[in-house]
Design a protein around this motif. Sequence first.
Motif, mmCIF file in Angstrom:
data_model
loop_
_atom_site.group_PDB
_atom_site.id
_atom_site.type_symbol
_atom_site.label_atom_id
_atom_site.label_comp_id
_atom_site.label_asym_id
_atom_site.label_seq_id
_atom_site.Cartn_x
_atom_site.Cartn_y
_atom_site.Cartn_z
ATOM 1 N N VAL A 1 0.835 -1.202 0.000
ATOM 2 C CA VAL A 1 0.000 0.000 0.000
ATOM 3 C C VAL A 1 0.869 1.252 0.000
ATOM 4 O O VAL A 1 0.619 2.207 -0.752
ATOM 5 C CB VAL A 1 -0.944 -0.009 1.219
ATOM 6 N N GLY B 1 -1.964 -2.673 7.460
ATOM 7 C CA GLY B 1 -2.128 -2.627 6.013
ATOM 8 C C GLY B 1 -3.579 -2.520 5.605
ATOM 9 O O GLY B 1 -3.935 -1.759 4.693
ATOM 10 N N LEU C 1 -5.362 0.543 3.676
ATOM 11 C CA LEU C 1 -6.105 0.261 2.461
ATOM 12 C C LEU C 1 -7.490 0.906 2.501
ATOM 13 O O LEU C 1 -7.982 1.428 1.496
ATOM 14 C CB LEU C 1 -6.236 -1.252 2.285
ATOM 15 N N THR D 1 -7.349 5.166 2.735
ATOM 16 C CA THR D 1 -6.836 5.906 1.579
ATOM 17 C C THR D 1 -7.669 5.540 0.369
ATOM 18 O O THR D 1 -8.578 4.717 0.438
ATOM 19 C CB THR D 1 -5.358 5.571 1.328
ATOM 20 N N THR E 1 -6.714 3.886 -2.131
ATOM 21 C CA THR E 1 -6.160 2.723 -2.839
ATOM 22 C C THR E 1 -7.210 1.666 -3.090
ATOM 23 O O THR E 1 -7.104 0.893 -4.044
ATOM 24 C CB THR E 1 -5.003 2.106 -2.033
ATOM 25 N N SER E 2 -8.243 1.609 -2.237
ATOM 26 C CA SER E 2 -9.265 0.592 -2.440
ATOM 27 C C SER E 2 -10.030 0.815 -3.740
ATOM 28 O O SER E 2 -10.583 -0.116 -4.311
ATOM 29 C CB SER E 2 -10.247 0.589 -1.263
ATOM 30 N N ASP F 1 -4.694 -5.036 -3.870
ATOM 31 C CA ASP F 1 -4.614 -6.023 -2.803
ATOM 32 C C ASP F 1 -3.431 -6.936 -3.064
ATOM 33 O O ASP F 1 -2.739 -6.837 -4.065
ATOM 34 C CB ASP F 1 -5.907 -6.829 -2.656
#
Length: 309
Positions: free
Chosen positions: A52, A107, A111, A114, A116-117, A122
Amino acid sequence: MSGEEFVPLSLTPLLIGIFAAVACALPGNFLVLRKQALIGDAISHVVLPGIVVAFLLTGVISAWPMMLGAAGAALLAVVMIEAIRRLGRIEPGAAMGVVFTTMFAGGVLLLEQTDTSSVHLDVEHALYGNLESLIWLDAVGWSSLLDAQALAGLPVELGRIAATLIGVIAFIWLFWRPLKISTFDEGFARTMGIRTNVLGLALVVVAAIAAVAAFDAVGSIIVIAMFICPPAAARMMTNQLERQIGWSIGFATTSAIVGYVFAGYGPLWLGAADAVSAAGMIATVSGVILALTALFGPCRKRAGAPAQA
């Protein structure tokens, strides 16, 4: 299968599987004897925050940033495990449990907190390898092994895992004597001036590097299995460390070859239409080998006793 089919479709995946298995099995011998065999499982849990963070810093999902992030997280976990184990004077398993659950939870929190999801980042997309896909498209047969232009098209994973294997072999060869002494008698090693703390940390760091390199090519299933099964099976066959190393290499290589063949042809032999995961089958074969040595190995009744230097 002819060379025109085997070389481009199966040679490189088979070599990558063998190199990854041996690279994990070699340090696994010392980890098993030191009762740190689950370090591979711990590493598979702690790489998520590194992945991540690597994405947050680079903004891209590609092999090198993900590998570097995972390697950084793995090395941090190794340092934390050793620090907690020594400063807290607790068992290695307890220290691993504290570190990998904390980092994995961190982590997941990163995830979710932020963006990033939103890009479906993943562990599966970043590090879980697909061994069957690592084919050599530029090869036309055995003659391609002497063709510089064709060799330039080899999967990059082959070069990375080969370099990692060479590094692991070099580390064990250079530090063979202090590794051997400190593994069997840490107190005696200290009296000889061997810095056992630094050497133990270096061993786990090497194991972490091997694990992360193998993750990129073959996935975590093989990594966890190869850190434990070939060395443990070899321990059932002999009480001599040198012979144990040799047995573990043989078991790791056999698992990779037989598992890869069974994954592709086993279902067909049984009348099924589709192949199965090569990584899963390699891990399964290594488990079967461990079970057989536990039942029939000459040293199975003495496996709990210390091995001989």
